[in-house]
Scaffold this motif. Structure first.
Motif, PDB file in Angstrom:
ATOM      1  N   ARG A   1     -59.940  81.031 -40.927  1.00 29.13           N
ATOM      2  CA  ARG A   1     -61.293  80.578 -40.582  1.00 29.13           C
ATOM      3  C   ARG A   1     -61.545  80.705 -39.084  1.00 29.13           C
ATOM      4  O   ARG A   1     -62.642  81.071 -38.662  1.00 29.13           O
ATOM      5  CB  ARG A   1     -61.480  79.121 -41.016  1.00 29.13           C
ATOM      6  N   GLU A   2     -60.521  80.431 -38.266  1.00 35.92           N
ATOM      7  CA  GLU A   2     -60.681  80.576 -36.823  1.00 35.92           C
ATOM      8  C   GLU A   2     -60.936  82.031 -36.449  1.00 35.92           C
ATOM      9  O   GLU A   2     -61.715  82.323 -35.539  1.00 35.92           O
ATOM     10  CB  GLU A   2     -59.438  80.035 -36.103  1.00 35.92           C
TER      11      GLU A   2
ATOM     12  N   SER B   1     -70.798  73.149 -41.191  1.00 33.11           N
ATOM     13  CA  SER B   1     -71.582  72.393 -40.219  1.00 33.11           C
ATOM     14  C   SER B   1     -71.342  72.908 -38.798  1.00 33.11           C
ATOM     15  O   SER B   1     -70.266  73.452 -38.506  1.00 33.11           O
ATOM     16  CB  SER B   1     -71.213  70.912 -40.274  1.00 33.11           C
ATOM     17  N   PRO B   2     -72.308  72.743 -37.900  1.00 31.42           N
ATOM     18  CA  PRO B   2     -72.124  73.147 -36.501  1.00 31.42           C
ATOM     19  C   PRO B   2     -70.920  72.443 -35.865  1.00 31.42           C
ATOM     20  O   PRO B   2     -70.234  73.031 -35.025  1.00 31.42           O
ATOM     21  CB  PRO B   2     -73.435  72.717 -35.839  1.00 31.42           C
ATOM     22  N   LEU B   3     -70.680  71.184 -36.258  1.00 32.94           N
ATOM     23  CA  LEU B   3     -69.539  70.452 -35.717  1.00 32.94           C
ATOM     24  C   LEU B   3     -68.220  71.116 -36.117  1.00 32.94           C
ATOM     25  O   LEU B   3     -67.282  71.209 -35.319  1.00 32.94           O
ATOM     26  CB  LEU B   3     -69.554  69.002 -36.206  1.00 32.94           C
ATOM     27  N   THR B   4     -68.167  71.601 -37.362  1.00 33.64           N
ATOM     28  CA  THR B   4     -66.970  72.297 -37.835  1.00 33.64           C
ATOM     29  C   THR B   4     -66.754  73.578 -37.041  1.00 33.64           C
ATOM     30  O   THR B   4     -65.627  73.904 -36.652  1.00 33.64           O
ATOM     31  CB  THR B   4     -67.097  72.643 -39.336  1.00 33.64           C
ATOM     32  N   VAL B   5     -67.836  74.289 -36.778  1.00 32.29           N
ATOM     33  CA  VAL B   5     -67.748  75.514 -35.979  1.00 32.29           C
ATOM     34  C   VAL B   5     -67.234  75.202 -34.586  1.00 32.29           C
ATOM     35  O   VAL B   5     -66.344  75.880 -34.060  1.00 32.29           O
ATOM     36  CB  VAL B   5     -69.122  76.215 -35.879  1.00 32.29           C
ATOM     37  N   LYS B   6     -67.787  74.160 -33.978  1.00 33.23           N
ATOM     38  CA  LYS B   6     -67.370  73.769 -32.636  1.00 33.23           C
ATOM     39  C   LYS B   6     -65.881  73.454 -32.605  1.00 33.23           C
ATOM     40  O   LYS B   6     -65.169  73.824 -31.659  1.00 33.23           O
ATOM     41  CB  LYS B   6     -68.169  72.549 -32.172  1.00 33.23           C
ATOM     42  N   THR B   7     -65.395  72.782 -33.646  1.00 31.48           N
ATOM     43  CA  THR B   7     -63.971  72.451 -33.732  1.00 31.48           C
ATOM     44  C   THR B   7     -63.127  73.714 -33.789  1.00 31.48           C
ATOM     45  O   THR B   7     -62.107  73.837 -33.100  1.00 31.48           O
ATOM     46  CB  THR B   7     -63.688  71.592 -34.979  1.00 31.48           C
ATOM     47  N   HIS B   8     -63.552  74.688 -34.617  1.00 31.04           N
ATOM     48  CA  HIS B   8     -62.811  75.950 -34.730  1.00 31.04           C
ATOM     49  C   HIS B   8     -62.816  76.713 -33.405  1.00 31.04           C
ATOM     50  O   HIS B   8     -61.801  77.299 -33.019  1.00 31.04           O
ATOM     51  CB  HIS B   8     -63.420  76.817 -35.830  1.00 31.04           C
ATOM     52  N   VAL B   9     -63.963  76.720 -32.727  1.00 31.70           N
ATOM     53  CA  VAL B   9     -64.071  77.416 -31.439  1.00 31.70           C
ATOM     54  C   VAL B   9     -63.123  76.784 -30.424  1.00 31.70           C
ATOM     55  O   VAL B   9     -62.387  77.475 -29.713  1.00 31.70           O
ATOM     56  CB  VAL B   9     -65.519  77.386 -30.902  1.00 31.70           C
ATOM     57  N   ASN B  10     -63.135  75.470 -30.359  1.00 33.34           N
ATOM     58  CA  ASN B  10     -62.267  74.767 -29.403  1.00 33.34           C
ATOM     59  C   ASN B  10     -60.790  75.010 -29.700  1.00 33.34           C
ATOM     60  O   ASN B  10     -59.983  75.183 -28.770  1.00 33.34           O
ATOM     61  CB  ASN B  10     -62.563  73.266 -29.426  1.00 33.34           C
TER      62      ASN B  10
END
Length: 226
Positions: A164-165, A188-197
């Motif tokens: 997913r990352e 969710s956008p929060l999930t995306v942000k977590t993966h990006v980080n």
């Protein structure tokens, strides 16, 4: 929070114009001015700058060398560099990103563009000038001579990413925002942000711009052939 801006350009008149513009905004202030790269690095430390507007061509230590020094200094990990150049569509674009810049902007940009660039960089986002397309950036990144084996090394580093990352990294390299990625991947956008980080942490990337560089240099994303 007020964004602390450092101006680095060997033209005093240009610095003066930028200072008036930046200081006219309530959410940012100019905390220092440098006429060469070495001075920019010193002031970035002493004045605790958040964003450096860095000219590429300066006498002595140029903007690219100064950006590399800032990127390599752990005490300046929070500093974001926006490169300023008269020539937007050339290899300086890629050299800037490789040096650790968060993006670049032409000196002929409109005032709102410049102010927006400062805010985008301060937020940790990647800033890509509309004049220099993502395709052009991809083209130059793909033309690296590979003599230092950097692509192979970074390709191996991608092994640390989850499936997913990797998907998210591909979308980031495409210039998509977290909201756009969330819609595309149906998360969710929060999930995306977590993966990006997490991807940034695993790959040692300072910001999204560095993720774009790694995505292309590793071969995960390849430029389209027009």
């Amino acid at each position: 929070m007020t964004i602390r801006v450092l101006l680095a350009d060997d033209q005093a008149l240009l610095r003066s114009a930028f200072k008036v513009l930046v200081d006219s905004e309530s959410d940012m202030e100019v905390v220092g001015e440098a006429s060469d790269g070495a001075e920019a690095v010193r002031l970035a430390k002493s004045e605790r700058a958040d964003v450096v507007l860095m000219d590429i061509r300066m006498p002595g230590t140029d903007g690219l060398a100064a950006t590399r020094l800032i990127s390599a200094d752990p005490t300046l990990a929070h500093v974001r560099v926006v490169m300023l150049t008269t020539f937007e569509v050339d290899e300086y674009v890629v050299q800037s990103l490789r040096a650790g810049a968060s993006g670049f902007l032409g000196k002929g940009a409109e005032p709102d563009e410049l102010l927006g660039a400062i805010r985008i960089a301060a937020a940790g986002e990647a800033l890509l000038s509309p004049v220099a397309t993502k395709g052009l950036i991809a083209k130059f990144l793909a033309q690296g001579d590979g003599s230092d084996g950097e692509g192979t090394v970074r390709g191996g580093r991608l092994d640390a990413l989850t499936g997913r990352e990797r998907e998210v990294l591909v979308q980031v390299a495409g210039g998509h925002s977290n909201d756009e990625i969330a819609e595309r991947l149906e998360v969710s956008p929060l999930t995306v942000k977590t993966h990006v980080n997490r991807a940034m942490a695993k790959l040692g990337a300072r910001d999204r711009a560095q993720l774009v560089v790694i995505a292309y240099e590793s071969g995960l994303v390849r430029p389209r052939v027009e």
